[in-house]
Design an enzyme around this catalytic site. Structure first.
Site, PDB file in Angstrom:
ATOM      1  N   THR A  68      55.088  41.198  47.299  1.00 46.69           N
ATOM      2  CA  THR A  68      53.878  41.551  48.040  1.00 46.69           C
ATOM      3  C   THR A  68      52.702  40.705  47.578  1.00 46.69           C
ATOM      4  O   THR A  68      52.866  39.753  46.817  1.00 46.69           O
ATOM      5  CB  THR A  68      53.617  43.082  47.954  1.00 46.69           C
ATOM      6  OG1 THR A  68      52.565  43.401  48.857  1.00 46.69           O
ATOM      7  CG2 THR A  68      53.230  43.537  46.550  1.00 46.69           C
ATOM      8  N   LYS A  72      53.504  36.323  48.599  1.00 49.89           N
ATOM      9  CA  LYS A  72      54.459  36.209  49.714  1.00 49.89           C
ATOM     10  C   LYS A  72      54.736  34.770  50.155  1.00 49.89           C
ATOM     11  O   LYS A  72      55.831  34.478  50.631  1.00 49.89           O
ATOM     12  CB  LYS A  72      53.969  37.027  50.917  1.00 49.89           C
ATOM     13  CG  LYS A  72      54.138  38.518  50.715  1.00 49.89           C
ATOM     14  CD  LYS A  72      53.774  39.290  51.955  1.00 49.89           C
ATOM     15  CE  LYS A  72      53.837  40.786  51.689  1.00 49.89           C
ATOM     16  NZ  LYS A  72      53.557  41.593  52.850  1.00 49.89           N
ATOM     17  N   ASN A  93      58.996  38.730  52.159  1.00 49.58           N
ATOM     18  CA  ASN A  93      58.705  39.970  51.416  1.00 49.58           C
ATOM     19  C   ASN A  93      59.966  40.563  50.802  1.00 49.58           C
ATOM     20  O   ASN A  93      59.893  41.556  50.106  1.00 49.58           O
ATOM     21  CB  ASN A  93      58.039  41.014  52.327  1.00 49.58           C
ATOM     22  CG  ASN A  93      59.033  41.628  53.273  1.00 49.58           C
ATOM     23  OD1 ASN A  93      59.864  40.926  53.853  1.00 49.58           O
ATOM     24  ND2 ASN A  93      58.993  42.934  53.424  1.00 49.58           N
ATOM     25  N   ASP A 108      58.844  42.311  56.943  1.00 50.36           N
ATOM     26  CA  ASP A 108      57.572  42.834  57.460  1.00 50.36           C
ATOM     27  C   ASP A 108      57.574  42.662  58.980  1.00 50.36           C
ATOM     28  O   ASP A 108      57.212  43.572  59.734  1.00 50.36           O
ATOM     29  CB  ASP A 108      56.383  42.032  56.909  1.00 50.36           C
ATOM     30  CG  ASP A 108      55.991  42.478  55.515  1.00 50.36           C
ATOM     31  OD1 ASP A 108      56.259  43.634  55.172  1.00 50.36           O
ATOM     32  OD2 ASP A 108      55.407  41.658  54.782  1.00 50.36           O
ATOM     33  N   GLY A 135      47.519  37.959  55.688  1.00 52.93           N
ATOM     34  CA  GLY A 135      48.981  37.935  55.614  1.00 52.93           C
ATOM     35  C   GLY A 135      49.660  38.808  56.655  1.00 52.93           C
ATOM     36  O   GLY A 135      50.597  38.372  57.333  1.00 52.93           O
ATOM     37  N   TYR A 230      48.245  52.681  56.841  1.00 53.74           N
ATOM     38  CA  TYR A 230      48.891  54.005  56.900  1.00 53.74           C
ATOM     39  C   TYR A 230      48.186  55.024  56.004  1.00 53.74           C
ATOM     40  O   TYR A 230      48.572  56.184  55.966  1.00 53.74           O
ATOM     41  CB  TYR A 230      50.381  53.888  56.542  1.00 53.74           C
ATOM     42  CG  TYR A 230      50.651  53.080  55.310  1.00 53.74           C
ATOM     43  CD1 TYR A 230      50.531  53.628  54.045  1.00 53.74           C
ATOM     44  CD2 TYR A 230      51.005  51.735  55.421  1.00 53.74           C
ATOM     45  CE1 TYR A 230      50.759  52.884  52.918  1.00 53.74           C
ATOM     46  CE2 TYR A 230      51.237  50.963  54.290  1.00 53.74           C
ATOM     47  CZ  TYR A 230      51.110  51.540  53.041  1.00 53.74           C
ATOM     48  OH  TYR A 230      51.331  50.783  51.923  1.00 53.74           O
ATOM     49  N   GLY A 251      50.515  52.538  60.571  1.00 53.59           N
ATOM     50  CA  GLY A 251      51.484  51.568  60.030  1.00 53.59           C
ATOM     51  C   GLY A 251      52.593  52.169  59.187  1.00 53.59           C
ATOM     52  O   GLY A 251      53.331  51.425  58.533  1.00 53.59           O
TER      53      GLY A 251
HETATM   54  P1  NAP Z   1      44.610  40.119  53.613  1.00 51.91           P
HETATM   55  O1  NAP Z   1      45.575  38.980  53.651  1.00 51.91           O
HETATM   56  O2  NAP Z   1      43.704  40.281  52.446  1.00 51.91           O
HETATM   57  O3  NAP Z   1      43.707  40.019  54.961  1.00 51.91           O
HETATM   58  C1  NAP Z   1      42.594  40.844  55.140  1.00 51.91           C
HETATM   59  C2  NAP Z   1      42.050  40.684  56.543  1.00 51.91           C
HETATM   60  O4  NAP Z   1      41.012  41.657  56.726  1.00 51.91           O
HETATM   61  C3  NAP Z   1      41.424  39.319  56.829  1.00 51.91           C
HETATM   62  O5  NAP Z   1      41.626  38.994  58.175  1.00 51.91           O
HETATM   63  C4  NAP Z   1      39.943  39.596  56.539  1.00 51.91           C
HETATM   64  O6  NAP Z   1      39.065  38.724  57.228  1.00 51.91           O
HETATM   65  C5  NAP Z   1      39.801  40.989  57.100  1.00 51.91           C
HETATM   66  N1  NAP Z   1      38.654  41.678  56.506  1.00 51.91           N
HETATM   67  C6  NAP Z   1      38.534  42.137  55.233  1.00 51.91           C
HETATM   68  N2  NAP Z   1      37.330  42.734  55.070  1.00 51.91           N
HETATM   69  C7  NAP Z   1      36.676  42.643  56.265  1.00 51.91           C
HETATM   70  C8  NAP Z   1      35.417  43.082  56.738  1.00 51.91           C
HETATM   71  N3  NAP Z   1      34.572  43.751  55.954  1.00 51.91           N
HETATM   72  N4  NAP Z   1      35.091  42.833  58.017  1.00 51.91           N
HETATM   73  C9  NAP Z   1      35.932  42.184  58.848  1.00 51.91           C
HETATM   74  N5  NAP Z   1      37.152  41.736  58.462  1.00 51.91           N
HETATM   75  C10 NAP Z   1      37.529  41.959  57.180  1.00 51.91           C
HETATM   76  O7  NAP Z   1      45.364  41.524  53.736  1.00 51.91           O
HETATM   77  P2  NAP Z   1      46.804  41.807  54.399  1.00 51.91           P
HETATM   78  O8  NAP Z   1      47.851  41.700  53.357  1.00 51.91           O
HETATM   79  O9  NAP Z   1      46.920  41.006  55.645  1.00 51.91           O
HETATM   80  O10 NAP Z   1      46.684  43.368  54.739  1.00 51.91           O
HETATM   81  C11 NAP Z   1      45.840  43.827  55.777  1.00 51.91           C
HETATM   82  C12 NAP Z   1      46.076  45.299  56.035  1.00 51.91           C
HETATM   83  O11 NAP Z   1      47.395  45.521  56.520  1.00 51.91           O
HETATM   84  C13 NAP Z   1      45.938  46.145  54.754  1.00 51.91           C
HETATM   85  O12 NAP Z   1      45.116  47.223  55.051  1.00 51.91           O
HETATM   86  C14 NAP Z   1      47.328  46.620  54.456  1.00 51.91           C
HETATM   87  O13 NAP Z   1      47.322  47.931  53.958  1.00 51.91           O
HETATM   88  C15 NAP Z   1      48.004  46.584  55.829  1.00 51.91           C
HETATM   89  N6  NAP Z   1      49.452  46.300  55.700  1.00 51.91           N
HETATM   90  C16 NAP Z   1      50.314  47.252  56.114  1.00 51.91           C
HETATM   91  C17 NAP Z   1      51.687  47.019  56.021  1.00 51.91           C
HETATM   92  C18 NAP Z   1      52.635  48.078  56.477  1.00 51.91           C
HETATM   93  O14 NAP Z   1      53.811  48.031  56.092  1.00 51.91           O
HETATM   94  N7  NAP Z   1      52.223  48.994  57.308  1.00 51.91           N
HETATM   95  C19 NAP Z   1      52.170  45.816  55.504  1.00 51.91           C
HETATM   96  C20 NAP Z   1      51.243  44.855  55.090  1.00 51.91           C
HETATM   97  C21 NAP Z   1      49.873  45.118  55.192  1.00 51.91           C
HETATM   98  P3  NAP Z   1      38.602  37.311  56.585  1.00 51.91           P
HETATM   99  O15 NAP Z   1      39.722  36.367  56.854  1.00 51.91           O
HETATM  100  O16 NAP Z   1      37.366  36.983  57.306  1.00 51.91           O
HETATM  101  O17 NAP Z   1      38.402  37.552  55.110  1.00 51.91           O
END
Ligand code: NAP
Length: 291
Positions: A68, A72, A93, A108, A135, A230, A251
């Site tokens: 994770t 990744k 993953n 994923d 991601g 989630y 999620g």
């Molecule tokens: P990440 O790589 O850190 O990406 C974060 C994203 O959120 C980026 O697009 C970022 O925009 C945006 N962001 C953060 N703060 C913001 C704000 N204040 N205003 C607007 N945009 C903002 O994180 P990730 O790994 O992709 O995970 C994202 C979400 O998906 C998490 O909440 C995680 O819990 C969820 N997730 C769920 C699963 C599941 O199995 N259900 C699996 C993976 C992830 P910028 O590019 O502009 O920084």
């Protein structure tokens, strides 16, 4: 209490941080239910040390691993084989032990595909809005192109990141199906009803009152809102989608299915519906604490 003995297989999660992961709950429940002699533990691997971790896991003959944030993509050079789809996405993953090391997969994406299918969402021919370009949103963009979505609008606070993901996906699939925009430019999306996948980290517990946008003009365009978050079980984004007449999902199923698929790859077993439902119930219980 399960017996741990000389034949116990060890699987685990490589991430940083790993303290709040629900993966041990899922995998240890599956192992117990299926009578598989396996334990699953979290391993905290600092950024920059994923190569050492994979070599160590290989030497220790670990049976399988999840990977994770933030490893990744960084883990890929240390794999001996990679599934073609995971290679296209550029992120894995799940690592499965093979003769000379580990083979990487991306469950994923396939986990989200299974979750959406079960929630009655058909991506083929669909118009999709993806919020975020990190991601998770990246996996969504690849899934949309792979599953034949007709049009994908990727909106991100940092538009350059959305445009970069769009370029990569369009190149990988040889068609111009994705466009990257700034979050504030959502009015450029043509009128109509869309599936929206919320892939930003905004709204994640304990910031449960936040949504990536409150703009009603965006929510009016959404027939179904799929939040990858989630915790909490009902996010602010989901509330806004419902308030504008749309259907909303969280999620949790994606989380369950990416794990179930990984477990199936490690152990060559098939996880039937009742056990998948049992896992979902356990996850709901666990996440309810964070409502
Ligand atoms: P990440 O790589 O850190 O990406 C974060 C994203 O959120 C980026 O697009 C970022 O925009 C945006 N962001 C953060 N703060 C913001 C704000 N204040 N205003 C607007 N945009 C903002 O994180 P990730 O790994 O992709 O995970 C994202 C979400 O998906 C998490 O909440 C995680 O819990 C969820 N997730 C769920 C699963 C599941 O199995 N259900 C699996 C993976 C992830 P910028 O590019 O502009 O920084």
């Amino acid at each position: 209490m399960r017996e741990i003995n000389g034949r116990t297989k060890v699987c685990g999660l490589l991430g940083y941080p790993v303290e709040h992961t629900l993966s041990p709950l899922i995998h240890n429940t599956l192992a117990q239910a299926l009578g598989v002699n396996l334990v699953y533990v979290p391993f905290c691997v600092e950024p920059g040390r994923i190569g050492e971790a994979v070599r160590g896991a290989c030497a220790l003959a670990l049976a399988g691993l999840n990977v994770t944030v933030p490893h990744k993509s960084e883990v890929i050079p240390y794999l001996t084989q990679i599934d073609p789809l995971a290679e296209k996405i550029g992120a894995v993953n799940t690592l499965v032990r093979c003769e000379d090391g580990f083979k990487g997969y991306n469950t994923d994406m396939t986990g989200l595909q299974q979750a959406m299918k079960e929630d009655g969402i058909e991506l083929a021919g669909e118009r999709v809005i993806v919020l975020g370009a990190g991601g998770a949103a990246r996996s969504v963009a690849f899934l949309c192109a792979y599953a034949g979505a007709s049009q994908v609008w990727m909106l991100n606070r940092t538009p350059q990141k959305a445009q970069e993901v769009a370029r990569e996906v369009n190149r990988a699939f040889g068609r111009e199906c994705i466009r990257g925009l700034a979050l504030s430019d959502h009015e450029k999306i043509p009128a109509g009803k869309y599936l929206a996948v919320q892939g930003t980290s905004v709204g994640l517990y304990p910031h449960s009152k936040d949504a990536v946008t409150e703009d009603a003009r965006l929510y009016e365009k959404i027939h179904t809102g799929y939040d990858l978050i989630y915790r909490p079980g009902e996010t602010r984004f989901m509330q806004l989608v419902r308030a504008h007449g749309g259907r909303a999902c969280n999620g949790l199923k994606m989380l369950a299915y990416q794990a179930i698929q990984a477990f199936a790859l490690w152990n060559d077993v098939c996880i039937e519906r009742p056990l998948a439902d049992h896992i979902l119930e356990k996850l709901k219980e666990e996440t309810r604490i964070h409502e």
